[in-house]
Every structure is written in structure tokens, then in C-alpha cells.
Design a protein around this motif. Structure first.
Motif, PDB file in Angstrom:
ATOM      1  N   ARG A  39       3.766  86.431 -34.922  1.00 55.96           N
ATOM      2  CA  ARG A  39       4.073  87.831 -34.624  1.00 55.96           C
ATOM      3  C   ARG A  39       2.787  88.636 -34.526  1.00 55.96           C
ATOM      4  O   ARG A  39       1.876  88.471 -35.324  1.00 55.96           O
ATOM      5  N   THR A  40       2.766  89.528 -33.547  1.00 50.62           N
ATOM      6  CA  THR A  40       1.649  90.448 -33.414  1.00 50.62           C
ATOM      7  C   THR A  40       1.905  91.658 -34.311  1.00 50.62           C
ATOM      8  O   THR A  40       3.006  91.809 -34.859  1.00 50.62           O
ATOM      9  N   ARG A  43       5.517  94.074 -32.769  1.00 48.67           N
ATOM     10  CA  ARG A  43       6.359  93.071 -32.117  1.00 48.67           C
ATOM     11  C   ARG A  43       7.050  93.568 -30.859  1.00 48.67           C
ATOM     12  O   ARG A  43       7.626  92.786 -30.116  1.00 48.67           O
ATOM     13  N   SER A  44       6.978  94.870 -30.583  1.00 50.89           N
ATOM     14  CA  SER A  44       7.566  95.431 -29.368  1.00 50.89           C
ATOM     15  C   SER A  44       6.556  95.531 -28.225  1.00 50.89           C
ATOM     16  O   SER A  44       6.938  95.782 -27.093  1.00 50.89           O
ATOM     17  N   TYR A  46       4.159  93.760 -25.964  1.00 46.84           N
ATOM     18  CA  TYR A  46       3.740  92.467 -25.429  1.00 46.84           C
ATOM     19  C   TYR A  46       2.263  92.446 -25.035  1.00 46.84           C
ATOM     20  O   TYR A  46       1.656  91.386 -24.961  1.00 46.84           O
ATOM     21  N   THR A  56       5.032  85.606 -29.938  1.00 45.81           N
ATOM     22  CA  THR A  56       6.336  84.994 -30.193  1.00 45.81           C
ATOM     23  C   THR A  56       7.026  84.742 -28.857  1.00 45.81           C
ATOM     24  O   THR A  56       6.476  85.045 -27.796  1.00 45.81           O
ATOM     25  N   THR A  59       7.160  88.325 -27.122  1.00 48.66           N
ATOM     26  CA  THR A  59       5.936  88.926 -26.602  1.00 48.66           C
ATOM     27  C   THR A  59       5.278  88.070 -25.523  1.00 48.66           C
ATOM     28  O   THR A  59       4.794  88.600 -24.520  1.00 48.66           O
TER      29      THR A  59
END
Length: 187
Positions: A39-40, A43-44, A46, A56, A59
Motif C-alpha cells: 500500500r502507498t 491508497r486512493s 494511483y 496494490t 493503484t
């Protein structure tokens, strides 16, 4: 991925790719595929995949779809699917499912389709869960829908599943089990 498209223009994501020597969609696809699963910080968003060099299913695939959009490539679609995540198609979660006496858990998953063929680059190694045979539902989405839309859709799906299966488990407990599965996958 057999078919490739040259990147052109000075759109933001395309420019980052070209600056890294990625001149066609296939090279971008392979570059993103080799990035580790994780996960970055947002997470929304990209775009974070190119900054944090990880991603993920959501993304990584949303990034590729956004690059396709920037370059006028209409053949590539982003999908949100729900599949039966179980010990056969995702062996790393076997212990978690066994602990909670579940055969599977419905998991939301993002992937691409090119001419009807599923392209899944979530993982950068030989570990690629095979979800196609247990796909319950799928819908085409836009890259901006990987955040709240995806999470809300998944939660709603799980609540309905609990009710339809007459499970004696709360949604909050099931979500914790799901998070334990995601943690197991990322290790």
C-alpha cells in the motif's frame, strides 16, 4: 501482454514514464509489474506508485489505465471484481481462514482487460493468485474509483454476503479477518 502502444504527448504521467525511458505501454506495464506489492501512503492516489515504487492491485492497475487514457488507448479497461479468496487461489491466507473457520472471503480486486483478456500485475513474482475461476462479480471502473468507491462497494458486498450466508459474524470482525488476509499476502 502482446500488443503495445507508443506513448506520446506531455501529459503528467506519460511525461514521468518517458523521462524514465519507458516509451511504450508494454515497457510501462512491465515496469509497474516488477514493483513490489504494498500500500502507498494514499491508497486512493494511483500516482503514488511512481513516487513510492510500490502498489496494490488498485493503484498499479489504475495507474496503467490513467496512462492509457492520457495516450488515447481505449482498448484497455480497468475492472473491479469480487472473487472468492480462498486457500487454493491465495495460499498465503490459509492459516487466517482456518483460524476463523472460513472456506473463503469475498475480496475486491482490480485488474485490467485487453480485448477480454485479464491482465493482472498485482505481484512482481511467481505468486499470482488465480481469481478468475472464482469471480463472483465484475464492473468496469475509472481510475478515480479505486478509493472510496471501491472500499464502499466492497463493504456493502460483504454485509450482504454475511446476511445471505447467515453467518454468525459481525461485519467489523469480517473486515478485521480480511485485513489479516491482506497482511498475510503482503509478507
Amino acid at each position: 501482454m502482446e500488443k503495445s502502444f507508443n506513448l506520446s504527448g506531455r501529459q503528467p504521467l506519460t511525461k514521468v514514464c518517458l523521462d524514465r525511458g519507458l516509451t511504450d505501454f508494454k515497457s510501462v506495464f512491465n515496469y509497474v509489474k516488477q514493483l513490489p506489492y504494498g500500500r502507498t501512503t494514499n491508497r486512493s492516489d494511483y500516482r503514488q506508485v511512481l513516487k513510492e515504487l510500490k502498489g496494490t492491485c488498485s493503484t498499479k492497475h489504475a495507474l496503467l489505465k490513467a496512462i492509457a487514457i492520457e495516450n488515447g488507448i481505449d482498448d484497455i479497461q480497468l475492472y473491479l471484481g469480487v472473487f472468492e479468496m480462498n486457500a487454493r487461489n491465495t495460499p498465503k491466507i490459509k492459516t487466517v481462514l482456518k483460524e476463523y473457520k472460513l472456506d473463503y472471503i469475498p475480496e475486491a480486486h482490480c485488474y485490467l482487460k485487453l480485448n477480454g483478456e485479464i491482465l493482472d500485475i498485482t505481484f512482481n513474482n511467481d505468486y499470482t493468485p488465480s481469481f478468475e475461476n472464482t469471480l463472483i462479480y465484475e464492473v468496469a471502473i475509472e481510475p478515480e474509483q479505486i478509493g472510496d468507491y471501491k472500499v464502499d462497494f466492497h463493504k456493502s458486498f460483504l454485509k450482504t454476503w454475511i446476511k445471505n450466508e447467515n453467518l454468525r459474524i459481525s461485519f467489523n470482525q469480517l473486515w478485521k479477518i480480511r485485513e489479516a488476509c491482506i497482511l498475510a499476502i503482503s509478507q
